[in-house]
Design a protein around this motif. Structure first.
Motif, PDB file in Angstrom:
ATOM      1  N   LEU A  74      -4.281 -34.453 -28.209  1.00  0.00           N
ATOM      2  CA  LEU A  74      -5.554 -34.516 -27.478  1.00  0.00           C
ATOM      3  C   LEU A  74      -5.782 -33.253 -26.656  1.00  0.00           C
ATOM      4  O   LEU A  74      -6.900 -32.734 -26.598  1.00  0.00           O
ATOM      5  N   CYS A  75      -4.722 -32.774 -26.017  1.00  0.00           N
ATOM      6  CA  CYS A  75      -4.840 -31.554 -25.206  1.00  0.00           C
ATOM      7  C   CYS A  75      -5.190 -30.347 -26.070  1.00  0.00           C
ATOM      8  O   CYS A  75      -5.983 -29.498 -25.660  1.00  0.00           O
ATOM      9  N   TRP A  88      -8.028 -35.177 -15.948  1.00  0.00           N
ATOM     10  CA  TRP A  88      -6.628 -34.784 -16.060  1.00  0.00           C
ATOM     11  C   TRP A  88      -6.411 -33.453 -15.365  1.00  0.00           C
ATOM     12  O   TRP A  88      -5.315 -33.111 -14.983  1.00  0.00           O
ATOM     13  N   LEU A  89      -7.488 -32.678 -15.256  1.00  0.00           N
ATOM     14  CA  LEU A  89      -7.393 -31.325 -14.717  1.00  0.00           C
ATOM     15  C   LEU A  89      -8.107 -31.280 -13.379  1.00  0.00           C
ATOM     16  O   LEU A  89      -9.312 -31.414 -13.297  1.00  0.00           O
ATOM     17  N   GLY A  96      -2.489 -22.667 -13.968  1.00  0.00           N
ATOM     18  CA  GLY A  96      -2.109 -21.284 -14.247  1.00  0.00           C
ATOM     19  C   GLY A  96      -0.639 -21.029 -13.966  1.00  0.00           C
ATOM     20  O   GLY A  96       0.045 -20.340 -14.725  1.00  0.00           O
ATOM     21  N   ALA A  97      -0.138 -21.589 -12.874  1.00  0.00           N
ATOM     22  CA  ALA A  97       1.290 -21.435 -12.542  1.00  0.00           C
ATOM     23  C   ALA A  97       2.165 -22.104 -13.587  1.00  0.00           C
ATOM     24  O   ALA A  97       3.207 -21.570 -13.977  1.00  0.00           O
ATOM     25  N   VAL A  98       1.737 -23.268 -14.065  1.00  0.00           N
ATOM     26  CA  VAL A  98       2.494 -23.973 -15.104  1.00  0.00           C
ATOM     27  C   VAL A  98       2.485 -23.163 -16.399  1.00  0.00           C
ATOM     28  O   VAL A  98       3.512 -23.054 -17.080  1.00  0.00           O
ATOM     29  N   GLN A  99       1.348 -22.579 -16.725  1.00  0.00           N
ATOM     30  CA  GLN A  99       1.266 -21.757 -17.934  1.00  0.00           C
ATOM     31  C   GLN A  99       2.230 -20.577 -17.851  1.00  0.00           C
ATOM     32  O   GLN A  99       2.877 -20.235 -18.836  1.00  0.00           O
ATOM     33  N   LEU A 124       1.648 -30.658 -20.329  1.00  0.00           N
ATOM     34  CA  LEU A 124       1.065 -30.853 -21.666  1.00  0.00           C
ATOM     35  C   LEU A 124      -0.266 -30.123 -21.792  1.00  0.00           C
ATOM     36  O   LEU A 124      -0.556 -29.522 -22.828  1.00  0.00           O
ATOM     37  N   LEU A 125      -1.071 -30.174 -20.724  1.00  0.00           N
ATOM     38  CA  LEU A 125      -2.340 -29.435 -20.738  1.00  0.00           C
ATOM     39  C   LEU A 125      -2.096 -27.937 -20.863  1.00  0.00           C
ATOM     40  O   LEU A 125      -2.727 -27.257 -21.682  1.00  0.00           O
ATOM     41  N   ALA A 126      -1.190 -27.421 -20.050  1.00  0.00           N
ATOM     42  CA  ALA A 126      -0.897 -25.981 -20.087  1.00  0.00           C
ATOM     43  C   ALA A 126      -0.360 -25.582 -21.458  1.00  0.00           C
ATOM     44  O   ALA A 126      -0.754 -24.546 -22.002  1.00  0.00           O
ATOM     45  N   ALA A 127       0.518 -26.392 -22.015  1.00  0.00           N
ATOM     46  CA  ALA A 127       1.075 -26.090 -23.339  1.00  0.00           C
ATOM     47  C   ALA A 127      -0.023 -26.118 -24.394  1.00  0.00           C
ATOM     48  O   ALA A 127      -0.074 -25.258 -25.283  1.00  0.00           O
TER      49      ALA A 127
END
Length: 193
Positions: A74-75, A88-89, A96-99, A124-127
């Protein structure tokens, strides 16, 4: 001593399948207390048939894995627009930090995100936004889900070893998971503020 699926009669094969389904659903709809479900099943298994404890861990891990695959899909497909629509966001800076962390070390970030309450969805969103390959995600997420299920099952075993009755152990495991989750969330909010 032989072990077969007949040993699951005490806890029930239906309970294990329900656990798998609840955890998979909870991985997609993050308001379902999946950790408490695994802990409760582990506490029950500890009292009724300790060997089934392994199956409870595997059912929890499999449910988490399947749910994470759906969530990651889904992401990747829905992107930022879907993430914002489903709320979710919330914080673009946090994402950005997670990315950045994901670019540096993908597997450790996926492992840790599964263990931190509320940490899995941003990762999961960042990935998904980074375009992390399916192959990398599929391989890295398997040990993350297994570790997660093991940790929550250990909480259930702790509850099972403290209380003499199965129902007391299940209640204790669920309360302990909720308390740990609330404490970690409180600490995270304090650090963010």
């Amino acid at each position: 001593m032989t072990f077969s699926l007949a040993a699951t009669e005490s806890v029930g094969l239906g309970v294990l399948l329900a656990l798998l389904g609840v955890v998979a659903f909870g991985a997609i709809v993050p308001v379902v207390p999946t950790g408490a479900a695994v802990s409760g099943a582990a506490a029950l298994a500890w009292h009724t048939q300790p060997l089934v404890l392994i199956l409870a861990v595997l059912a929890g891990a499999a449910g988490a894995y399947v749910g994470d695959l759906v969530m990651y899909g889904l992401c990747r497909l829905g992107g930022e627009q879907l993430a914002r629509r489903l709320r979710w966001l919330r914080d673009g800076q946090h994402l950005g930090a997670v990315q950045e962390r994901l670019k540096e070390s993908q597997v450790p970030v996926l492992l840790v995100s599964r263990l931190i309450p509320g940490g899995r969805v941003p990762v999961l969103l960042a990935a998904g936004f980074l375009g992390l390959s399916w192959r990398t995600f599929v391989v890295a997420n398997a040990p993350a889900c297994l570790l997660w299920a093991f940790v929550y099952a250990a909480i259930g075993v702790f509850g099972g070893s403290v209380f003499p009755e199965p129902w007391q152990s299940v209640v204790a495991a669920v309360v302990l998971v909720v308390l740990i989750t609330q404490i970690v969330s409180f600490v995270q909010r304090r650090r963010a503020a």
